[in-house]
Design an enzyme around this catalytic site. Structure first.
Site, PDB file in Angstrom:
ATOM      1  N   SER A   2      17.378   7.169  77.877  1.00  0.00           N
ATOM      2  CA  SER A   2      16.481   6.257  78.601  1.00  0.00           C
ATOM      3  C   SER A   2      16.325   6.785  80.021  1.00  0.00           C
ATOM      4  O   SER A   2      17.254   7.415  80.555  1.00  0.00           O
ATOM      5  CB  SER A   2      17.093   4.855  78.652  1.00  0.00           C
ATOM      6  N   TYR A  36      24.309  -0.308  80.455  1.00  0.00           N
ATOM      7  CA  TYR A  36      23.342   0.354  79.565  1.00  0.00           C
ATOM      8  C   TYR A  36      22.970   1.725  80.128  1.00  0.00           C
ATOM      9  O   TYR A  36      22.970   2.734  79.398  1.00  0.00           O
ATOM     10  CB  TYR A  36      22.099  -0.530  79.432  1.00  0.00           C
TER      11      TYR A  36
HETATM   12  P1  NAP Z   1      14.477  -2.617  69.466  1.00  0.00           P
HETATM   13  O1  NAP Z   1      13.005  -2.874  69.365  1.00  0.00           O
HETATM   14  O2  NAP Z   1      15.364  -3.659  70.070  1.00  0.00           O
HETATM   15  O3  NAP Z   1      15.006  -2.217  68.021  1.00  0.00           O
HETATM   16  C1  NAP Z   1      16.359  -1.958  67.877  1.00  0.00           C
HETATM   17  C2  NAP Z   1      16.618  -1.347  66.520  1.00  0.00           C
HETATM   18  O4  NAP Z   1      18.004  -0.960  66.499  1.00  0.00           O
HETATM   19  C3  NAP Z   1      16.407  -2.317  65.380  1.00  0.00           C
HETATM   20  O5  NAP Z   1      15.957  -1.592  64.274  1.00  0.00           O
HETATM   21  C4  NAP Z   1      17.804  -2.885  65.157  1.00  0.00           C
HETATM   22  O6  NAP Z   1      18.038  -3.282  63.813  1.00  0.00           O
HETATM   23  C5  NAP Z   1      18.667  -1.680  65.475  1.00  0.00           C
HETATM   24  N1  NAP Z   1      20.017  -2.008  65.931  1.00  0.00           N
HETATM   25  C6  NAP Z   1      20.406  -2.831  66.924  1.00  0.00           C
HETATM   26  N2  NAP Z   1      21.757  -2.862  67.027  1.00  0.00           N
HETATM   27  C7  NAP Z   1      22.221  -2.036  66.058  1.00  0.00           C
HETATM   28  C8  NAP Z   1      23.504  -1.664  65.623  1.00  0.00           C
HETATM   29  N3  NAP Z   1      24.633  -2.164  66.189  1.00  0.00           N
HETATM   30  N4  NAP Z   1      23.604  -0.782  64.597  1.00  0.00           N
HETATM   31  C9  NAP Z   1      22.500  -0.287  64.005  1.00  0.00           C
HETATM   32  N5  NAP Z   1      21.253  -0.609  64.353  1.00  0.00           N
HETATM   33  C10 NAP Z   1      21.117  -1.481  65.367  1.00  0.00           C
HETATM   34  O7  NAP Z   1      14.762  -1.278  70.320  1.00  0.00           O
HETATM   35  P2  NAP Z   1      13.762  -0.117  70.815  1.00  0.00           P
HETATM   36  O8  NAP Z   1      13.116  -0.565  72.083  1.00  0.00           O
HETATM   37  O9  NAP Z   1      12.942   0.362  69.700  1.00  0.00           O
HETATM   38  O10 NAP Z   1      14.834   0.990  71.258  1.00  0.00           O
HETATM   39  C11 NAP Z   1      15.201   2.086  70.438  1.00  0.00           C
HETATM   40  C12 NAP Z   1      16.001   3.064  71.277  1.00  0.00           C
HETATM   41  O11 NAP Z   1      15.216   3.491  72.393  1.00  0.00           O
HETATM   42  C13 NAP Z   1      17.286   2.481  71.858  1.00  0.00           C
HETATM   43  O12 NAP Z   1      18.302   3.450  71.845  1.00  0.00           O
HETATM   44  C14 NAP Z   1      16.893   2.143  73.282  1.00  0.00           C
HETATM   45  O13 NAP Z   1      18.005   2.133  74.156  1.00  0.00           O
HETATM   46  C15 NAP Z   1      15.931   3.276  73.588  1.00  0.00           C
HETATM   47  N6  NAP Z   1      15.015   2.966  74.681  1.00  0.00           N
HETATM   48  C16 NAP Z   1      14.100   1.956  74.586  1.00  0.00           C
HETATM   49  C17 NAP Z   1      13.266   1.675  75.667  1.00  0.00           C
HETATM   50  C18 NAP Z   1      12.238   0.573  75.650  1.00  0.00           C
HETATM   51  O14 NAP Z   1      11.645   0.292  76.713  1.00  0.00           O
HETATM   52  N7  NAP Z   1      11.962  -0.055  74.526  1.00  0.00           N
HETATM   53  C19 NAP Z   1      13.382   2.431  76.845  1.00  0.00           C
HETATM   54  C20 NAP Z   1      14.325   3.435  76.905  1.00  0.00           C
HETATM   55  C21 NAP Z   1      15.136   3.693  75.813  1.00  0.00           C
HETATM   56  P3  NAP Z   1      17.641  -4.771  63.261  1.00  0.00           P
HETATM   57  O15 NAP Z   1      16.136  -4.743  63.061  1.00  0.00           O
HETATM   58  O16 NAP Z   1      18.401  -4.906  61.996  1.00  0.00           O
HETATM   59  O17 NAP Z   1      18.056  -5.755  64.307  1.00  0.00           O
END
Ligand code: NAP
Length: 249
Positions: free
Chosen positions: A144, A158
């Site tokens: 991130s 985080y």
């Molecule tokens: P999200 O929309 O909250 O989706 C999270 C996903 O991870 C869901 O599929 C969830 O499964 C799964 N998950 C959560 N906890 C878990 C666990 N303990 N074990 C296995 N799976 C788990 O997140 P996102 O925004 O797509 O983020 C994906 C990645 O990108 C993350 O690593 C996040 O830190 C990174 N990121 C995101 C952003 C942003 O702005 N969105 C920015 C920087 C980095 P369920 O559907 O079963 O709950």
């Protein structure tokens, strides 16, 4: 095009879901990991199958080593592993300062975002490294921009977990570079997904969009496009590298 297996942790929603669809469109057999939202994971598999792709949904809490072992066992019976996308990640409640943070929160953060990613990579290296008789492959770790910004007064724990992911990407990449495995990281900026609601601030990405040089949030598809490029042969000389996909932030 490839018929190899790609394991995507947290493939049920957000960036993981978009990556699952994009990888399937390129011919990968996709293992869609999820932790609790089975309906979302089944929907991703159905969307892939509707376009004649191949996918399975596997419940895997990356905070559990047992679940990770079971995830890779399921992947083994689905085909030859070609790539791992270490995507599953969590945030804690936004706006909690370090002097207010519980040990449980910090431990959970590190267990899921850091230990989970390292253990998944361990299982992938065991299967893909030519040293272990494998055919090579790619690992993409989701970091991130918080790793660079530190996320003060938001969620420093985080940010620290993603800093660890950056170091891990560089080090593991060097470790397995001569064994057919490339390792790369992506630092997304403000992406429009459910993760902000999970931190208690559903509107966070849009509220902060004015801080982005491009003056807008990013989409999950824009991150997925970078991930599928990194796992493709088009990125064949890219390893131990981290790509910002953040609109300049
Ligand atoms: P999200 O929309 O909250 O989706 C999270 C996903 O991870 C869901 O599929 C969830 O499964 C799964 N998950 C959560 N906890 C878990 C666990 N303990 N074990 C296995 N799976 C788990 O997140 P996102 O925004 O797509 O983020 C994906 C990645 O990108 C993350 O690593 C996040 O830190 C990174 N990121 C995101 C952003 C942003 O702005 N969105 C920015 C920087 C980095 P369920 O559907 O079963 O709950």
């Amino acid at each position: 095009m490839t018929d190899k297996v790609v394991v995507i942790t947290g493939g049920s929603r957000g960036i993981g879901r978009a990556t699952a669809l994009a990888a399937a469109a390129r011919g990968y057999r996709v293992v869609v990991g999820y932790v609790s939202n089975q309906a979302a994971a089944i929907e991703v598999v159905a969307a892939i199958e509707a376009k004649n792709g191949k996918a399975i949904a596997v419940k895997c809490d990356v905070g559990s080593e047992q679940d990770i072992l079971a995830l890779f066992k399921a992947a083994d019976s689905f085909g030859t592993l070609g790539a791992l996308v270490n995507n599953a990640g969590i945030v804690g409640k936004s706006g909690v300062r370090v002097d207010e943070m519980s040990a449980e929160r910090i431990q959970q953060m590190m267990a899921v975002n850091v230990t989970g990613s390292i253990l998944c990579a361990r299982e992938a290296v065991k299967r893909m490294s030519t040293k272990h008789g494998g055919q090579g492959g790619v690992i993409v770790n989701l970091s991130s921009v918080a790793a660079k910004l530190g996320a003060p007064n938001t969620y420093v724990d985080y940010a620290a977990s993603k800093g660890a992911i950056d170091s891990f990407t560089i080090g593991l990449g060097y470790e397995v570079a001569a064994e057919g495995i490339r390792v790369a990281g992506i630092r997304p900026g403000l992406i429009d997904t459910d993760i902000h609601a999970a931190g208690g601030e559903p509107d966070r990405a849009h509220r902060l969009a004015h801080l982005v040089p491009m003056k807008r949030v990013g989409t999950a598809d824009e991150i997925a496009n970078a991930i599928v490029w990194l796992i493709s042969d088009e990125a064949s000389y890219v390893t131990s590298a981290i790509l910002d996909v953040s609109g300049g932030r």
